[in-house]
Scaffold this active site. Structure first.
Site, PDB file in Angstrom:
ATOM      1  N   SER A 124       0.817  -1.206   0.000  1.00  0.00           N
ATOM      2  CA  SER A 124       0.000   0.000   0.000  1.00  0.00           C
ATOM      3  C   SER A 124       0.855   1.262   0.000  1.00  0.00           C
ATOM      4  O   SER A 124       1.913   1.318   0.632  1.00  0.00           O
ATOM      5  CB  SER A 124      -0.904   0.002   1.242  1.00  0.00           C
ATOM      6  N   GLN A 145       0.752  -0.487  -4.801  1.00  0.00           N
ATOM      7  CA  GLN A 145      -0.546   0.183  -4.909  1.00  0.00           C
ATOM      8  C   GLN A 145      -0.359   1.673  -4.746  1.00  0.00           C
ATOM      9  O   GLN A 145       0.371   2.132  -3.874  1.00  0.00           O
ATOM     10  CB  GLN A 145      -1.495  -0.343  -3.830  1.00  0.00           C
ATOM     11  N   TYR A 147      -2.282   5.599  -4.720  1.00  0.00           N
ATOM     12  CA  TYR A 147      -3.328   6.611  -4.830  1.00  0.00           C
ATOM     13  C   TYR A 147      -2.723   7.802  -5.568  1.00  0.00           C
ATOM     14  O   TYR A 147      -1.650   8.290  -5.183  1.00  0.00           O
ATOM     15  CB  TYR A 147      -3.795   7.084  -3.452  1.00  0.00           C
ATOM     16  N   THR A 173      -5.577   2.554  -7.214  1.00  0.00           N
ATOM     17  CA  THR A 173      -6.911   2.503  -6.617  1.00  0.00           C
ATOM     18  C   THR A 173      -7.730   3.668  -7.149  1.00  0.00           C
ATOM     19  O   THR A 173      -7.322   4.829  -7.023  1.00  0.00           O
ATOM     20  CB  THR A 173      -6.823   2.558  -5.087  1.00  0.00           C
ATOM     21  N   LYS A 248      -7.687  -0.727  -9.774  1.00  0.00           N
ATOM     22  CA  LYS A 248      -8.392  -1.446  -8.711  1.00  0.00           C
ATOM     23  C   LYS A 248      -9.608  -0.636  -8.275  1.00  0.00           C
ATOM     24  O   LYS A 248      -9.482   0.537  -7.900  1.00  0.00           O
ATOM     25  CB  LYS A 248      -7.452  -1.669  -7.527  1.00  0.00           C
ATOM     26  N   HIS A 272     -13.412  -1.972  -2.547  1.00  0.00           N
ATOM     27  CA  HIS A 272     -12.613  -1.475  -1.425  1.00  0.00           C
ATOM     28  C   HIS A 272     -12.961  -2.206  -0.127  1.00  0.00           C
ATOM     29  O   HIS A 272     -12.908  -1.636   0.970  1.00  0.00           O
ATOM     30  CB  HIS A 272     -12.822   0.038  -1.252  1.00  0.00           C
TER      31      HIS A 272
END
Length: 375
Positions: A124, A145, A147, A173, A248, A272
Site C-alpha cells: 500500500s 498500490q 493513490y 486505486t 483497482k 474497497h
C-alpha cells in the site's frame, strides 16, 4: 515499530498456532484480542451499515460447484503467469494500509510470509514500511498500490521510486476519491497512534482544503474533490511508467472498457472491501459482468470476500485470473505475525487444491463457468 498502545491493552502475538485454527476465519477472535478497539474497528469495519462488507462474502454461497468425476488428476498444478510474474497459485496479498497497527513488524512480516509461501504481495501507498526497504527484504513478486495524490509531481516521483526498487506492476486505486462513511471507526474514535505514519508520503505537499460551514454543501462545498483523479490522470500516469498498470475498484463493464482504452494492463474487481460506498454490488456479482466486457486474455482479478479455497475456485470459474485477500491475512498477522500470514496462505492454497481435485479440475484452465451453478 511501536503501536503506541499500552502493553496491557492487548495480548501478545501467539508463539504457536493452536490446532483449533483450522480455517482462515478462525483467526478473527485471536486478532481482536490482540488489537486495540480502535485498530480492530479500522481493520474489521466497513462503510455505514456494512451491507457491502457482509455481502462480499455471502454472495459466494449463492454459487454451487458442479463436480466432474473420474478425470485425470495426476499432473495437477495451480501455477499462474500474470503480467510477467510467475505465481505458484493465484492468491495475492492485497494492499492494506498501516499494518503496524496489527503487528509491530507490519508489512515486513507479511512480505516474509509471502516470500516463504511463493505468493505475491501488493504494498500500500499508506504502508508503515518504506517501499524500497521492503523490496530489499522480500523475495516474492511485489506490486505497488498507488493513490494518485493532489501533488502530481510527487506522484510521479513515487512511481519512479517503485520502479527503481524493483516492483513489477502498479495497482492504481480508483474507487476512493474520498473516504466512505466509516461509522464503526467514528464510534471507536480511530486515529493513528504515535509512531505510525505513511512513510512513503514523507515530503509530499498536501493540498489545502477547508471544511464546509454549517448549511453549506458538506462534500461538494468543501473542496475535497477539486483534484480527484479522472481518466485523464490515468492516461497521464500510464505515460509516466514502463510498468504494467492495473486499475483497482472496477465494478462496471463501461469502466472496464475505459480502463482498457486508457492503456491499463488489467483491472481488479473491487469495492474497497466495503469500506467506501455501502450498498454497492458485491465483487463476485460484478465479476462476470466485467469479464464479459473484456477480451478473454485481458487480466481480471477479484478482491473482496474471499475466505475459503472454494471461494477462490468460484472466482476463477467466473472469470478471474487470480484473487486478492485482505482481512484474512491481516487478522492472522495480528494473531501470529509472519507465521500466521504464511498459515493463511497455506490454508487457502490447500483448500483450493482440494476443491480442484474433488471438482475434477487438474489445472486452473479446467475451471470453467460450467463448473458452477447459481440457484
Amino acid at each position: 515499530m511501536s503501536t503506541g498502545l499500552p502493553p496491557s491493552q492487548v495480548l501478545p502475538p501467539l508463539k504457536q498456532i493452536p490446532p483449533e485454527i483450522a480455517a482462515v476465519q478462525d483467526y478473527e477472535p485471536y486478532a481482536q484480542a490482540r488489537m486495540s478497539p480502535q485498530a480492530w474497528a479500522y481493520f474489521s469495519g466497513g462503510a455505514a451499515d456494512e451491507q457491502t462488507l457482509h455481502e462480499n462474502h455471502m454472495v459466494f454461497s449463492r454459487w454451487h460447484i458442479v463436480p466432474r468425476v473420474l478425470r485425470d488428476l495426476g499432473h495437477g498444478t495451480t501455477r499462474q503467469s500474470l503480467l510477467g510474474c510467475d505465481f505458484d497459485y493465484p492468491i495475492l496479498l492485497a494492499p492494506v494500509a498501516h499494518q503496524a497497527l496489527a503487528h509491530t513488524q507490519g508489512e515486513q512480516a507479511s512480505a516474509l510470509a509471502a516470500s516463504a509461501m511463493g505468493a505475491g504481495l501488493v504494498l500500500s501507498t499508506q504502508s508503515s514500511t518504506d517501499l524500497a526497504q521492503l523490496a530489499q527484504q522480500a523475495s516474492c513478486p511485489l506490486w505497488f498500490q498507488l493513490y494518485i495524490q493532489p501533488d502530481r509531481a510527487f506522484t510521479a516521483q513515487l512511481v519512479q521510486r517503485a520502479e527503481q526498487a524493483g516492483y513489477r506492476a502498479l495497482v492504481i486505486t480508483v474507487d476512493a476519491p474520498l473516504n466512505g462513511m466509516r461509522n464503526r471507526e467514528q464510534r471507536a474514535q480511530f486515529s493513528l497512534p504515535p509512531g505510525i505514519e505513511e512513510v512513503n508520503l514523507r515530503g509530499m505537499v498536501h493540498a489545502r482544503g477547508h471544511y464546509a460551514q454549517p448549511g453549506q454543501s458538506p462534500v461538494f462545498g468543501s473542496g475535497l474533490l477539486q483534484q480527484a483523479p479522472t481518466w485523464q490522470d490515468i492516461a497521464w500516469l500510464i505515460s509516466q511508467t514502463r510498468l504494467p498498470v492495473l486499475l483497482k475498484g472496477i465494478l462496471s463493464a463501461h469502466d472496464a472498457l475505459l480502463a482498457q482504452e486508457a492503456g491499463a494492463a488489467g483491472v481488479i474487481v473491487s469495492n474497497h472491501g466495503g469500506r467506501t460506498l455501502d450498498g454497492v454490488l458485491p465483487t463476485l456479482a460484478a465479476l462476470p459482468i466485467v469479464r464479459a466486457a473484456l477480451p478473454a486474455d485481458y487480466p481480471v482479478l477479484l478482491d473482496g470476500g474471499v475466505r475459503r479455497g472454494t471461494d477462490v475456485f468460484k472466482a476463477l470459474a467466473l472469470g478471474a485470473n487470480a484473487v486478492m485477500i485482505g482481512r484474512p491475512y491481516i487478522f492472522a498477522l495480528a494473531a501470529a505475525g509472519a507465521a500466521g500470514v504464511a498459515h493463511v496462505l497455506h490454508l487457502l492454497r490447500t483448500e483450493l487444491e482440494v476443491a480442484m481435485a474433488l471438482a475434477g479440475c487438474a489445472r486452473l484452465e479446467d475451471i470453467q463457468t460450467e463448473s458452477l451453478l447459481k440457484l
